[in-house]
Enzyme design. Structure first.
Site, PDB file in Angstrom:
ATOM      1  N   ASP A  40       0.775  -1.328   0.118  1.00  0.00           N
ATOM      2  CA  ASP A  40      -0.054   0.115  -0.018  1.00  0.00           C
ATOM      3  C   ASP A  40       0.872   1.274   0.026  1.00  0.00           C
ATOM      4  O   ASP A  40       1.972   1.338   0.741  1.00  0.00           O
ATOM      5  CB  ASP A  40      -0.845  -0.020   1.440  1.00  0.00           C
ATOM      6  CG  ASP A  40      -2.038   0.975   1.123  1.00  0.00           C
ATOM      7  OD1 ASP A  40      -2.362   1.387   0.077  1.00  0.00           O
ATOM      8  OD2 ASP A  40      -2.681   1.376   2.221  1.00  0.00           O
ATOM      9  N   ASN A  42       1.417   3.311  -3.075  1.00  0.00           N
ATOM     10  CA  ASN A  42       2.203   3.640  -4.260  1.00  0.00           C
ATOM     11  C   ASN A  42       1.584   4.991  -4.695  1.00  0.00           C
ATOM     12  O   ASN A  42       2.359   5.873  -5.224  1.00  0.00           O
ATOM     13  CB  ASN A  42       1.813   2.782  -5.389  1.00  0.00           C
ATOM     14  CG  ASN A  42       2.403   1.321  -5.148  1.00  0.00           C
ATOM     15  OD1 ASN A  42       3.428   1.167  -4.371  1.00  0.00           O
ATOM     16  ND2 ASN A  42       2.087   0.457  -5.928  1.00  0.00           N
ATOM     17  N   ARG A  53       0.055   8.768 -10.364  1.00  0.00           N
ATOM     18  CA  ARG A  53       0.115   7.543  -9.693  1.00  0.00           C
ATOM     19  C   ARG A  53       0.762   6.421 -10.214  1.00  0.00           C
ATOM     20  O   ARG A  53       1.130   5.509  -9.631  1.00  0.00           O
ATOM     21  CB  ARG A  53      -1.491   7.283  -9.481  1.00  0.00           C
ATOM     22  CG  ARG A  53      -2.202   8.191  -8.432  1.00  0.00           C
ATOM     23  CD  ARG A  53      -3.649   7.806  -8.263  1.00  0.00           C
ATOM     24  NE  ARG A  53      -3.816   6.477  -7.823  1.00  0.00           N
ATOM     25  CZ  ARG A  53      -3.871   6.235  -6.793  1.00  0.00           C
ATOM     26  NH1 ARG A  53      -3.917   7.191  -5.608  1.00  0.00           N
ATOM     27  NH2 ARG A  53      -4.308   4.690  -6.218  1.00  0.00           N
ATOM     28  N   HIS A  57       3.439   3.134  -8.844  1.00  0.00           N
ATOM     29  CA  HIS A  57       3.168   1.387  -9.117  1.00  0.00           C
ATOM     30  C   HIS A  57       4.594   0.909  -9.900  1.00  0.00           C
ATOM     31  O   HIS A  57       4.981  -0.154  -9.361  1.00  0.00           O
ATOM     32  CB  HIS A  57       1.954   1.298 -10.051  1.00  0.00           C
ATOM     33  CG  HIS A  57       0.736   1.606  -9.412  1.00  0.00           C
ATOM     34  ND1 HIS A  57       0.275   1.150  -8.577  1.00  0.00           N
ATOM     35  CD2 HIS A  57      -0.294   2.377 -10.093  1.00  0.00           C
ATOM     36  CE1 HIS A  57      -0.836   1.725  -8.038  1.00  0.00           C
ATOM     37  NE2 HIS A  57      -1.353   2.406  -9.048  1.00  0.00           N
ATOM     38  N   LEU A 151      11.551 -20.462  -3.465  1.00  0.00           N
ATOM     39  CA  LEU A 151      10.231 -19.736  -2.873  1.00  0.00           C
ATOM     40  C   LEU A 151       9.145 -19.589  -3.652  1.00  0.00           C
ATOM     41  O   LEU A 151       9.219 -19.650  -5.021  1.00  0.00           O
ATOM     42  CB  LEU A 151      10.817 -18.249  -2.884  1.00  0.00           C
ATOM     43  CG  LEU A 151       9.847 -16.941  -2.489  1.00  0.00           C
ATOM     44  CD1 LEU A 151       9.582 -17.197  -0.917  1.00  0.00           C
ATOM     45  CD2 LEU A 151      10.251 -15.598  -2.638  1.00  0.00           C
ATOM     46  N   ARG A 214      -5.536  -2.268   8.513  1.00  0.00           N
ATOM     47  CA  ARG A 214      -6.990  -2.992   8.167  1.00  0.00           C
ATOM     48  C   ARG A 214      -6.291  -4.136   7.021  1.00  0.00           C
ATOM     49  O   ARG A 214      -5.420  -3.850   6.435  1.00  0.00           O
ATOM     50  CB  ARG A 214      -8.077  -2.273   7.532  1.00  0.00           C
ATOM     51  CG  ARG A 214      -7.608  -1.507   6.274  1.00  0.00           C
ATOM     52  CD  ARG A 214      -8.662  -0.443   5.754  1.00  0.00           C
ATOM     53  NE  ARG A 214      -8.449   0.327   4.706  1.00  0.00           N
ATOM     54  CZ  ARG A 214      -7.810   1.665   4.839  1.00  0.00           C
ATOM     55  NH1 ARG A 214      -7.732   2.011   6.063  1.00  0.00           N
ATOM     56  NH2 ARG A 214      -7.715   2.051   3.684  1.00  0.00           N
ATOM     57  N   LEU A 215      -7.151  -4.927   7.011  1.00  0.00           N
ATOM     58  CA  LEU A 215      -6.951  -6.268   5.915  1.00  0.00           C
ATOM     59  C   LEU A 215      -7.505  -6.244   4.510  1.00  0.00           C
ATOM     60  O   LEU A 215      -6.570  -6.606   3.684  1.00  0.00           O
ATOM     61  CB  LEU A 215      -7.764  -7.411   6.382  1.00  0.00           C
ATOM     62  CG  LEU A 215      -7.017  -8.497   7.393  1.00  0.00           C
ATOM     63  CD1 LEU A 215      -7.915  -9.616   8.139  1.00  0.00           C
ATOM     64  CD2 LEU A 215      -5.576  -9.059   6.824  1.00  0.00           C
TER      65      LEU A 215
END
Length: 272
Positions: A40, A42, A53, A57, A151, A214-215
């Site tokens: 969160d 960007n 914006r 990103h 991974l 928050r999730l």
């Protein structure tokens, strides 16, 4: 066939961080197996610099792949990232179109490197509404890296935790109706098999950047017993050093899973 077989059992080593920082010494039993990240900030990062914006990103791509290398260095086995949510369709058409093109391009640019690192790419999310070229790119990345085992990078694209659970419930209902599943045999393990990525282990550590707490509908089932860490740093400024610091914090926590406080042995609770 494991792709290691054609490489004398070796993947390339992660590039060192430009600062020269080295991974912290954390006992292997205390390293989170599965780290999930809400990437969160960007847009705010770009706005603070007077940039569109979309530039935020683009900067976030570098942060992600630095964290991939840092996760490998530390020994994290799963890294799940929230790339595009089912709610992100509410953004402006121009930004949505950019994010679709960007997601497609990321794996065009990065798949060779991910494969050479030994990263297995997985995709969690819904197909409807997602651009066809993005679906094809994600599926191609999954196929190419399916034998890697260093991974697992789970890209959550057009993903929502509630959508995942609703889709699982619908699939279970169809199988009950068609006689492939008995309703009285449904349990938590059954539900897990119907999720987008059934192999995904429970989240141990969930990190959200940019100070939000928050999730946002991310991995609701898998994060049932996750440790949360909310950090102020905006995602494009986040790197493997921040990931390592989060894992050091995780290693200090007592995970009880509803059990008693403290343990007679003095050893912190860790699931196998």
């Amino acid at each position: 066939m494991n792709r290691r077989n054609g490489r004398a059992g070796r993947f390339r080593e992660p590039h060192p961080h430009p600062s020269g920082a080295c991974r912290p010494e954390i006992p292997s039993a205390l390293i989170p197996r599965h780290v999930a990240i809400v990437m969160d900030g960007n847009g705010r990062w770009a706005k603070m610099r007077g940039l569109p914006r979309t530039k935020g990103h683009e900067a976030g791509e570098e942060a992600l792949f630095d964290c991939v290398e840092g996760a490998i260095e530390l020994g994290v086995r799963w890294l799940s990232v929230y790339a595009f949510s089912t709610e992100n369709w509410k953004r402006s058409p121009d930004e949505v179109a950019f994010l679709m093109r960007f997601t497609d391009g990321v794996f065009g640019r990065r798949i060779d490197d991910m494969d050479s690192l030994g990263v297995r790419v997985r995709w969690a999310g819904r197909r409807p509404r997602l651009w066809g070229n993005v679906i094809r790119r994600l599926e191609a990345a999954e196929e190419r890296t399916c034998g890697n085992d260093r991974l697992t990078l789970a890209m959550c694209v057009n993903y929502g935790g509630r959508a995942e659970l609703a889709d699982a419930a619908a699939a279970i209902a169809r199988d009950v109706r068609d006689g492939r599943l008995r309703a009285d045999r449904i349990d938590e393990n059954t539900v897990a098999r119907y999720l987008d990525e059934p192999e995904m282990p429970d989240v141990d550590l969930l990190i959200r950047t940019s100070g939000e707490q928050r999730l946002s509908n991310f991995l609701l089932w898998q994060a049932a017993y996750a440790e949360f860490l909310f950090v102020e740093r905006l995602w494009p400024d986040f790197d493997r050093r921040d990931l390592w610091a989060a894992c050091e914090d995780f290693a200090k926590r007592d995970r009880r899973y509803g059990g008693v406080v403290g343990h007679p042995s003095g050893v912190r609770s860790v699931l196998p």
